[in-house]
Design an enzyme around this catalytic site. Structure first.
Site, PDB file in Angstrom:
ATOM      1  N   SER A 133      16.821  -3.269   2.302  1.00  0.00           N
ATOM      2  CA  SER A 133      15.926  -2.362   1.874  1.00  0.00           C
ATOM      3  C   SER A 133      15.309  -1.347   2.865  1.00  0.00           C
ATOM      4  CB  SER A 133      14.594  -3.443   1.250  1.00  0.00           C
ATOM      5  OG  SER A 133      13.339  -2.588   1.351  1.00  0.00           O
ATOM      6  N   GLU A 135      12.483  -0.941   3.558  1.00  0.00           N
ATOM      7  CA  GLU A 135      11.091  -1.620   4.340  1.00  0.00           C
ATOM      8  C   GLU A 135      11.511  -2.557   5.664  1.00  0.00           C
ATOM      9  OE1 GLU A 135       7.972  -1.538   3.620  1.00  0.00           O
ATOM     10  OE2 GLU A 135       8.209  -0.437   1.771  1.00  0.00           O
ATOM     11  N   TYR A 160       7.468  -8.554   3.519  1.00  0.00           N
ATOM     12  CA  TYR A 160       9.011  -8.501   2.905  1.00  0.00           C
ATOM     13  C   TYR A 160       9.834  -7.804   3.844  1.00  0.00           C
ATOM     14  CZ  TYR A 160      11.750  -6.070  -0.557  1.00  0.00           C
ATOM     15  OH  TYR A 160      12.659  -5.723  -1.201  1.00  0.00           O
TER      16      TYR A 160
HETATM   17  P1  GDP Z   1       7.161  -0.455  -2.176  1.00  0.00           P
HETATM   18  O1  GDP Z   1       7.402   0.939  -1.527  1.00  0.00           O
HETATM   19  O2  GDP Z   1       8.394  -1.241  -2.245  1.00  0.00           O
HETATM   20  O3  GDP Z   1       6.060  -1.291  -1.500  1.00  0.00           O
HETATM   21  O4  GDP Z   1       6.698  -0.239  -3.727  1.00  0.00           O
HETATM   22  P2  GDP Z   1       5.381   0.003  -4.380  1.00  0.00           P
HETATM   23  O5  GDP Z   1       5.870   0.833  -5.805  1.00  0.00           O
HETATM   24  O6  GDP Z   1       4.648  -1.251  -4.718  1.00  0.00           O
HETATM   25  O7  GDP Z   1       4.676   0.953  -3.532  1.00  0.00           O
HETATM   26  C1  GDP Z   1       4.782   2.323  -3.262  1.00  0.00           C
HETATM   27  C2  GDP Z   1       3.649   2.787  -2.684  1.00  0.00           C
HETATM   28  O8  GDP Z   1       2.626   2.934  -3.481  1.00  0.00           O
HETATM   29  C3  GDP Z   1       3.171   2.245  -1.490  1.00  0.00           C
HETATM   30  O9  GDP Z   1       2.765   3.129  -0.338  1.00  0.00           O
HETATM   31  C4  GDP Z   1       2.042   1.526  -1.986  1.00  0.00           C
HETATM   32  O10 GDP Z   1       0.788   1.450  -0.813  1.00  0.00           O
HETATM   33  C5  GDP Z   1       1.513   2.758  -2.739  1.00  0.00           C
HETATM   34  N1  GDP Z   1       0.448   2.433  -3.835  1.00  0.00           N
HETATM   35  C6  GDP Z   1      -0.902   3.174  -3.915  1.00  0.00           C
HETATM   36  N2  GDP Z   1      -1.346   2.641  -4.924  1.00  0.00           N
HETATM   37  C7  GDP Z   1      -0.671   1.520  -5.490  1.00  0.00           C
HETATM   38  C8  GDP Z   1      -0.738   0.474  -6.589  1.00  0.00           C
HETATM   39  O11 GDP Z   1      -2.049   0.342  -7.238  1.00  0.00           O
HETATM   40  N3  GDP Z   1       0.002  -0.511  -6.682  1.00  0.00           N
HETATM   41  C9  GDP Z   1       1.312  -0.508  -5.799  1.00  0.00           C
HETATM   42  N4  GDP Z   1       2.247  -1.512  -5.878  1.00  0.00           N
HETATM   43  N5  GDP Z   1       1.331   0.584  -5.005  1.00  0.00           N
HETATM   44  C10 GDP Z   1       0.559   1.293  -4.741  1.00  0.00           C
END
Ligand code: GDP
Length: 337
Positions: A133, A135, A160
């Site tokens: 990932s 990440e 993660y």
């Molecule tokens: P990730 O990059 O694998 O963590 O995928 P996510 O889709 O969970 O998050 C992508 C980005 O969206 C991150 O920077 C989160 O902080 C941002 N984000 C903003 N609002 C939200 C929310 O309501 N839910 C999630 N899951 N992410 C959010």
């Protein structure tokens, strides 16, 4: 015919991968935490489906149950093991870092070791592909316009990423030990099968619900975060190419283009034909994460050069497909001009 064992087979990537391998004539076995509701998954829009007679065999059990895993591997005797399972969301990893370490980190290394033992016991090579990932890189200190490559230092900033980094590095250790072990370093990849815990699906499902009068606002965390969002079936195609590639390595899989969460929101409302949407979106500080990479964008030059892989679906099309799916789900036709 080759035989694959895929963990996380009922998830977004696992279901697409099972279909892609079945279409190529592979025998596919998978691990799932609970029985699939229907045969691995319904075919996605625009994707060929596996014939009804060619389905994956799903083994139901816990990824952290080592004796069970050892037994399944010995029964299946796969030519390739693809490890997609784990706590897949960063948000969930903050809620339970220990479980994330066990499932995404330790169980991956356990399966790697079991795969190595299987290979040694039977004297037949077994390939390994780890879904790594973006990440694992945390918040890399890159120059403007520079993207993450396979050589970017590994420095995760959330539970993660740390668990994924452990599995990623262990894959390199087993490669050095003589195993045909690769990783695909996947940047965010989305589809109508993306769970609602991810921001893209949360946005498209909520926008569709607003259109249908079932929701009145979209509540988000950090809207400035920038991510490199690709189309999940494209990323599964990269996995298949990495499996078939004879030289094991690490491959960044990304589009090379970043957009903000705010951009995604705007594109989703536009796709649903809603113009005055600013007042429909709110911020909840509780959804802002303790640490969140500001921008994650990948350089897939190596995958392009060595695997001949290239993404086929851009940002606007990706958002449009997800919105159309979620609107269709609610029985609404798109009337946007
Ligand atoms: P990730 O990059 O694998 O963590 O995928 P996510 O889709 O969970 O998050 C992508 C980005 O969206 C991150 O920077 C989160 O902080 C941002 N984000 C903003 N609002 C939200 C929310 O309501 N839910 C999630 N899951 N992410 C959010």
């Amino acid at each position: 015919m080759a035989r694959a064992f895929v963990t996380g087979i009922t998830g977004q990537d696992g279901s697409y991968l099972a279909e892609a391998l079945l279409d190529r004539g592979w025998e596919v076995h998978g691990l799932a935490a609970s029985p699939p509701a229907s045969p691995p998954a319904s075919p996605p829009a625009g994707m060929p489906s596996a014939s009804a007679s060619a389905q994956a065999t799903v083994h139901v059990g816990d990824l952290t149950d080592t004796p069970f895993l050892a037994g399944v591997l010995e029964d299946v005797r796969p030519d390739v093991v693809v490890n997609l399972a784990g706590i897949s969301s960063v948000a969930a990893s903050w809620a339970d870092p220990v479980r994330c370490a066990e499932v995404t980190g330790l169980a991956a290394v356990t399966l790697l070791e079991l795969t190595w033992q299987l290979q040694q016991r039977h004297g037949i090579p077994v390939r390994w592909l780890q879904a790594s990932s973006a990440e694992i890189f945390g918040q890399p200190n890159l120059a403007a316009g520079e993207a993450i490559t396979e050589r970017t230092p590994i420095a995760p900033v959330n539970p993660y990423g740390a668990a994924k980094a452990f599995a990623h590095l262990a894959t390199g250790v087993y490669r050095a030990r003589g195993m045909q072990a690769s990783t695909v370093i996947l940047f965010n990849h989305e589809s109508p099968r993306r769970p609602h815990a991810f921001v893209t699906r949360k946005i498209t499902a909520t926008v569709a619900a607003i259109v249908a009068g079932r929701a009145d606002k979209l509540v988000l965390g950090n809207r400035d975060a920038r991510r490199d969002w690709g189309w999940a079936p494209d990323y599964v195609e990269a996995m298949v190419r990495a499996i078939e590639h004879d030289r094991a390595d690490d491959f960044v899989v990304a589009t090379g283009v970043a957009h903000s969460v705010g951009d995604f929101v705007a594109a989703a409302f536009a796709g649903a034909g809603i113009r005055d949407w600013e007042g429909l979106v709110e911020t909840d500080p509780a959804l802002v994460r303790p640490a969140d990479p500001g921008v994650l964008v990948g350089d897939a030059s190596k995958a392009r050069a060595e695997l001949g892989w290239t993404p086929t679906v851009g940002f606007e099309e990706l958002v449009a497909r997800m919105v159309a799916h979620d609107l269709g789900h609610l029985g609404h036709l798109i009337t946007a001009d």
